[in-house]
Motif scaffolding. Structure first.
Motif, PDB file in Angstrom:
ATOM      1  N   TYR A  61     110.362  15.049 -41.390  1.00  0.00           N
ATOM      2  CA  TYR A  61     108.972  14.921 -40.954  1.00  0.00           C
ATOM      3  C   TYR A  61     108.332  13.630 -41.462  1.00  0.00           C
ATOM      4  N   GLY A  62     108.922  13.043 -42.495  1.00  0.00           N
ATOM      5  CA  GLY A  62     108.397  11.791 -43.043  1.00  0.00           C
ATOM      6  C   GLY A  62     107.793  11.986 -44.419  1.00  0.00           C
ATOM      7  N   VAL A  63     107.167  10.922 -44.901  1.00  0.00           N
ATOM      8  CA  VAL A  63     106.526  10.950 -46.215  1.00  0.00           C
ATOM      9  C   VAL A  63     105.143  11.574 -46.067  1.00  0.00           C
ATOM     10  N   THR A  64     104.866  12.540 -46.915  1.00  0.00           N
ATOM     11  CA  THR A  64     103.545  13.167 -47.000  1.00  0.00           C
ATOM     12  C   THR A  64     103.220  13.283 -48.480  1.00  0.00           C
ATOM     13  N   TYR A  65     102.035  13.766 -48.784  1.00  0.00           N
ATOM     14  CA  TYR A  65     101.843  14.133 -50.181  1.00  0.00           C
ATOM     15  C   TYR A  65     101.514  15.606 -50.292  1.00  0.00           C
ATOM     16  N   TYR A  66     102.174  16.209 -51.286  1.00  0.00           N
ATOM     17  CA  TYR A  66     101.966  17.606 -51.635  1.00  0.00           C
ATOM     18  C   TYR A  66     100.671  17.685 -52.425  1.00  0.00           C
ATOM     19  N   ILE A  67      99.853  18.694 -52.121  1.00  0.00           N
ATOM     20  CA  ILE A  67      98.659  18.946 -52.929  1.00  0.00           C
ATOM     21  C   ILE A  67      98.416  20.449 -52.985  1.00  0.00           C
ATOM     22  N   ASP A  68      98.078  20.945 -54.171  1.00  0.00           N
ATOM     23  CA  ASP A  68      97.771  22.363 -54.348  1.00  0.00           C
ATOM     24  C   ASP A  68      96.612  22.775 -53.461  1.00  0.00           C
ATOM     25  N   GLN A  69      96.629  24.016 -53.027  1.00  0.00           N
ATOM     26  CA  GLN A  69      95.474  24.615 -52.370  1.00  0.00           C
ATOM     27  C   GLN A  69      94.519  25.065 -53.473  1.00  0.00           C
ATOM     28  N   ILE A  70      93.248  24.761 -53.327  1.00  0.00           N
ATOM     29  CA  ILE A  70      92.255  25.160 -54.329  1.00  0.00           C
ATOM     30  C   ILE A  70      91.845  26.595 -54.026  1.00  0.00           C
ATOM     31  N   ASP A  71      92.349  27.512 -54.850  1.00  0.00           N
ATOM     32  CA  ASP A  71      92.061  28.932 -54.680  1.00  0.00           C
ATOM     33  C   ASP A  71      92.264  29.625 -56.023  1.00  0.00           C
ATOM     34  N   GLU A  72      92.383  30.941 -56.009  1.00  0.00           N
ATOM     35  CA  GLU A  72      92.537  31.691 -57.254  1.00  0.00           C
ATOM     36  C   GLU A  72      93.789  31.277 -58.025  1.00  0.00           C
ATOM     37  N   SER A  73      94.888  30.997 -57.342  1.00  0.00           N
ATOM     38  CA  SER A  73      96.110  30.555 -58.022  1.00  0.00           C
ATOM     39  C   SER A  73      95.886  29.251 -58.762  1.00  0.00           C
ATOM     40  N   PHE A  74      95.076  28.373 -58.185  1.00  0.00           N
ATOM     41  CA  PHE A  74      94.728  27.112 -58.831  1.00  0.00           C
ATOM     42  C   PHE A  74      94.098  27.380 -60.200  1.00  0.00           C
ATOM     43  N   LEU A  75      93.139  28.316 -60.254  1.00  0.00           N
ATOM     44  CA  LEU A  75      92.504  28.677 -61.524  1.00  0.00           C
ATOM     45  C   LEU A  75      93.489  29.366 -62.457  1.00  0.00           C
ATOM     46  N   ARG A  76      94.256  30.284 -61.922  1.00  0.00           N
ATOM     47  CA  ARG A  76      95.196  31.050 -62.739  1.00  0.00           C
ATOM     48  C   ARG A  76      96.213  30.133 -63.414  1.00  0.00           C
ATOM     49  N   ASN A  77      96.735  29.152 -62.688  1.00  0.00           N
ATOM     50  CA  ASN A  77      97.729  28.236 -63.250  1.00  0.00           C
ATOM     51  C   ASN A  77      97.145  27.301 -64.301  1.00  0.00           C
ATOM     52  N   ARG A  78      95.818  27.215 -64.367  1.00  0.00           N
ATOM     53  CA  ARG A  78      95.154  26.375 -65.361  1.00  0.00           C
ATOM     54  C   ARG A  78      94.461  27.225 -66.433  1.00  0.00           C
ATOM     55  N   TYR A  79      94.756  28.535 -66.452  1.00  0.00           N
ATOM     56  CA  TYR A  79      94.208  29.474 -67.435  1.00  0.00           C
ATOM     57  C   TYR A  79      92.676  29.467 -67.420  1.00  0.00           C
ATOM     58  N   LEU A  80      92.101  29.467 -66.221  1.00  0.00           N
ATOM     59  CA  LEU A  80      90.654  29.434 -66.058  1.00  0.00           C
ATOM     60  C   LEU A  80      90.108  30.687 -65.385  1.00  0.00           C
ATOM     61  N   MET A  81      90.857  31.771 -65.416  1.00  0.00           N
ATOM     62  CA  MET A  81      90.410  33.006 -64.784  1.00  0.00           C
ATOM     63  C   MET A  81      89.573  33.801 -65.768  1.00  0.00           C
ATOM     64  N   PRO A  82      88.641  34.615 -65.317  1.00  0.00           N
ATOM     65  CA  PRO A  82      88.183  34.682 -63.937  1.00  0.00           C
ATOM     66  C   PRO A  82      87.189  33.559 -63.663  1.00  0.00           C
ATOM     67  N   GLY A  83      87.042  33.214 -62.417  1.00  0.00           N
ATOM     68  CA  GLY A  83      86.105  32.156 -62.059  1.00  0.00           C
ATOM     69  C   GLY A  83      85.892  32.074 -60.565  1.00  0.00           C
ATOM     70  N   ASP A  84      84.707  31.635 -60.197  1.00  0.00           N
ATOM     71  CA  ASP A  84      84.408  31.375 -58.793  1.00  0.00           C
ATOM     72  C   ASP A  84      84.767  29.935 -58.482  1.00  0.00           C
ATOM     73  N   ILE A  85      85.213  29.696 -57.278  1.00  0.00           N
ATOM     74  CA  ILE A  85      85.318  28.340 -56.752  1.00  0.00           C
ATOM     75  C   ILE A  85      84.543  28.338 -55.442  1.00  0.00           C
ATOM     76  N   TYR A  86      83.667  27.360 -55.316  1.00  0.00           N
ATOM     77  CA  TYR A  86      82.896  27.186 -54.096  1.00  0.00           C
ATOM     78  C   TYR A  86      83.343  25.886 -53.437  1.00  0.00           C
ATOM     79  N   ARG A  87      83.414  25.897 -52.122  1.00  0.00           N
ATOM     80  CA  ARG A  87      83.744  24.689 -51.375  1.00  0.00           C
ATOM     81  C   ARG A  87      82.538  24.332 -50.522  1.00  0.00           C
ATOM     82  N   GLY A  88      82.045  23.115 -50.735  1.00  0.00           N
ATOM     83  CA  GLY A  88      80.920  22.627 -49.962  1.00  0.00           C
ATOM     84  C   GLY A  88      81.405  21.841 -48.764  1.00  0.00           C
ATOM     85  N   GLU A  89      80.742  22.023 -47.641  1.00  0.00           N
ATOM     86  CA  GLU A  89      81.169  21.353 -46.407  1.00  0.00           C
ATOM     87  C   GLU A  89      79.945  20.936 -45.611  1.00  0.00           C
TER      88      GLU A  89
END
Length: 189
Positions: free
Chosen positions: A82-110
Motif C-alpha cells: 500500500y506504500g508508506v504511511t504513518y501509524y498513529i494510535d486511536q485516541i480512546d480508552e485504550s490510549f488512557l489505559r496504556n498510559r496509566y491514566l484511567m479513569p478519565g474522559d477524553i473529549y474531541r473538539g471538531e
C-alpha cells in the motif's frame, strides 16, 4: 507482522478520501492486539503539513506530553503493498489505559465536522472553547454518567468568565498541572 482485522477509510472530508491513497482506521479483535490496542490508524500523508503532524507528535513525546504513538511504516493490505504511511494510535480508552491514566474522559473538539453551532451573533462558531456542542466524548470516566460533560462545561464556563471579567484564574489554575501546561505551551510555540 500479520494481523487479521477489519479496516475502513477514515476522515470526515475530502482531504482524507479524495485521493487514490486513503487513510485507514483498523480494528482488530480484542484478543489480537497490536501495540496493546485494538484500534489504530494508518495515515497516508498527502501534504507537507501532514508530515509536520508526524514530527509534532514526536516532539510532544520528547517533551513528555500525553500524545499518541506514531511511526512511519511500509503497509501491506491483503498481501498488496500500500506504500508508506504513518501509524498513529486511536485516541480512546485504550490510549488512557496504556498510559496509566484511567479513569478519565477524553473529549474531541471538531469545528469543521458534523456539528454546526450558530453563536449569538448568528455566525458559525469557530472557537472550540465557546460551546460544549462542538465536542464529543470518546472515552468515559466512570465517575460520571456516560452523557455527562460536567468537567468540560466547567472548563468552558471558567474560560468565558475569565474573558469577560478577568475573574476565575485561580480556579482555572487548580484544574491544571502548571508544570505540564508550561511544557505544552513550549510545544505550541
Amino acid at each position: 507482522i500479520s494481523y487479521e482485522s477489519k479496516f475502513r477509510y477514515r476522515g470526515d472530508y475530502f482531504v482524507h478520501w479524495a485521493y487514490d491513497k486513503k487513510s485507514i482506521r483498523v480494528k482488530s479483535k480484542k484478543n489480537n492486539l497490536y501495540n496493546n490496542v485494538n484500534k489504530f490508524n494508518f495515515i497516508a500523508p498527502k501534504t507537507n503539513s501532514q508530515i509536520n503532524n508526524y514530527a509534532s507528535y514526536k516532539l510532544a513525546n520528547h517533551l513528555s506530553l500525553i500524545s499518541p504513538n506514531v511511526e512511519f511504516v511500509n503497509l501491506h493490505l491483503n498481501n498488496k503493498y500500500y506504500g508508506v504511511t504513518y501509524y498513529i494510535d486511536q485516541i480512546d480508552e485504550s490510549f488512557l489505559r496504556n498510559r496509566y491514566l484511567m479513569p478519565g474522559d477524553i473529549y474531541r473538539g471538531e469545528i469543521w465536522g458534523r456539528t454546526k453551532v450558530i453563536n449569538s451573533k448568528n455566525y458559525l462558531e469557530n472557537n472550540l472553547f465557546n460551546s460544549e456542542k462542538l465536542w464529543e466524548k470518546v472515552s468515559v470516566n466512570n465517575h460520571y454518567s456516560e452523557d455527562s460533560i460536567a468537567p468540560l462545561s466547567k472548563l468552558i464556563q471558567l474560560i468565558k468568565k475569565i474573558r469577560i471579567s478577568g475573574e476565575g484564574i485561580e480556579e482555572l489554575e487548580d484544574m491544571f498541572d502548571l508544570e505540564y501546561m508550561a511544557r505544552f505551551s513550549l510545544y505550541e510555540s
